[in-house]
Write a protein that holds these residues in place. Sequence first.
Motif, PDB file in Angstrom:
ATOM      1  N   HIS A  65     -20.820 -84.623 -43.449  1.00  0.00           N
ATOM      2  CA  HIS A  65     -21.834 -85.161 -42.552  1.00  0.00           C
ATOM      3  C   HIS A  65     -21.135 -85.862 -41.406  1.00  0.00           C
ATOM      4  O   HIS A  65     -20.624 -86.971 -41.577  1.00  0.00           O
ATOM      5  CB  HIS A  65     -22.724 -86.134 -43.330  1.00  0.00           C
ATOM      6  CG  HIS A  65     -23.820 -86.695 -42.512  1.00  0.00           C
ATOM      7  ND1 HIS A  65     -23.953 -88.039 -42.291  1.00  0.00           N
ATOM      8  CD2 HIS A  65     -24.827 -86.092 -41.844  1.00  0.00           C
ATOM      9  CE1 HIS A  65     -25.017 -88.228 -41.526  1.00  0.00           C
ATOM     10  NE2 HIS A  65     -25.557 -87.073 -41.252  1.00  0.00           N
ATOM     11  N   HIS A 111     -35.861 -89.853 -40.933  1.00  0.00           N
ATOM     12  CA  HIS A 111     -34.704 -90.706 -40.619  1.00  0.00           C
ATOM     13  C   HIS A 111     -34.240 -90.340 -39.222  1.00  0.00           C
ATOM     14  O   HIS A 111     -34.701 -89.358 -38.655  1.00  0.00           O
ATOM     15  CB  HIS A 111     -33.565 -90.532 -41.646  1.00  0.00           C
ATOM     16  CG  HIS A 111     -32.829 -89.217 -41.556  1.00  0.00           C
ATOM     17  ND1 HIS A 111     -33.314 -88.040 -42.103  1.00  0.00           N
ATOM     18  CD2 HIS A 111     -31.650 -88.889 -40.983  1.00  0.00           C
ATOM     19  CE1 HIS A 111     -32.456 -87.059 -41.868  1.00  0.00           C
ATOM     20  NE2 HIS A 111     -31.442 -87.541 -41.188  1.00  0.00           N
ATOM     21  N   HIS A 158     -30.981 -89.120 -37.173  1.00  0.00           N
ATOM     22  CA  HIS A 158     -29.583 -88.661 -37.203  1.00  0.00           C
ATOM     23  C   HIS A 158     -28.986 -88.912 -35.822  1.00  0.00           C
ATOM     24  O   HIS A 158     -29.512 -88.451 -34.817  1.00  0.00           O
ATOM     25  CB  HIS A 158     -29.501 -87.167 -37.525  1.00  0.00           C
ATOM     26  CG  HIS A 158     -28.103 -86.622 -37.389  1.00  0.00           C
ATOM     27  ND1 HIS A 158     -27.202 -86.618 -38.420  1.00  0.00           N
ATOM     28  CD2 HIS A 158     -27.442 -86.117 -36.312  1.00  0.00           C
ATOM     29  CE1 HIS A 158     -26.049 -86.111 -37.983  1.00  0.00           C
ATOM     30  NE2 HIS A 158     -26.165 -85.808 -36.705  1.00  0.00           N
TER      31      HIS A 158
HETATM   32 ZN   LIG Z   1     -27.552 -86.880 -40.363  1.00  0.00          ZN
END
Ligand SMILES: [Zn+2]
Length: 280
Positions: free
Chosen positions: A172, A251, A253
């Motif tokens: 990630h 969420h 990013h």
């Molecule tokens: Zn992410």
Amino acid sequence: MKLLSVLFILLSLSACANTPTRDEGIIHPGEVRVLQFDLKDGNPTLFCRGLPVRFSVTDKKAKAIIIESYFSDLSHYICEQKAGSKILETYIYKVVGKDYQAEILKVDMKTIKLSPKDQKRSDEEQLVLNKIYSSSANDFLFTKPFQEPMTSFKTSIYGKKRIYNNHKHGQHLGVDYRAAVGEKVPAANRGKVMLARDLFYTGWTVLIDHGLEVFTNYGHLSKTLVSEGQIVERGDIIGLSGNTGRTSGPHLHWGVKIQGQYLDGVSLVEETKKAWPDDK
Ligand SMILES: [Zn+2]
């Protein structure tokens, strides 16, 4: 191999013997540093690991953003200010490895393998992104440090290795912030909006060029509030958080791409604070 690297260091040191050399400390894979130096006469250039790096100049004071890839081989990191082939000043970083944590995810392999239609869409979007990433403004568009777009809990930090069903499947290379649908997302710094549209992987996305190949992106938004080509100031609201694209829940990013590499945004924030003090 070992002998070669010793030889390389000796050769580099002897090359530096007659030129001023600065120890710039440590850099870890995935991190950013700001190299500040006095520009010498002769219209100098900057080379790091033999490749040209662009920099910004104000009153003969130069600033360059130095990056180390997540996929670093930990080899010596030497930058040189040069006039033609003559080395005017040398800057040395020590590259030290960093242990990034792993997270194990159990997923249906069908959701990893794309259908031909999705693959085609994702490939086409990649071409659009590549084009944007290869055309950045010729100077930094910001004069203040970067700010994290959110202060909420980070549900996934930069560099976490992702293991799907016992198979390592990438890492990630961004920061995820906890956010409900509809929370305001500010720009991390001043820049030009290069893209504000719905992408296969990251859903509604805003991508900002901050100049000299420094980009930030904001993914999984429920709504974008800016248009392509627009200049935004640091803190301007560019969209609202959401769960669009391929995500397991709402969420934000936040991705940082500099000179073609995805890097840790937190490191960009910390390092630019030192080089562009906010109170000036
Ligand atoms: Zn992410």
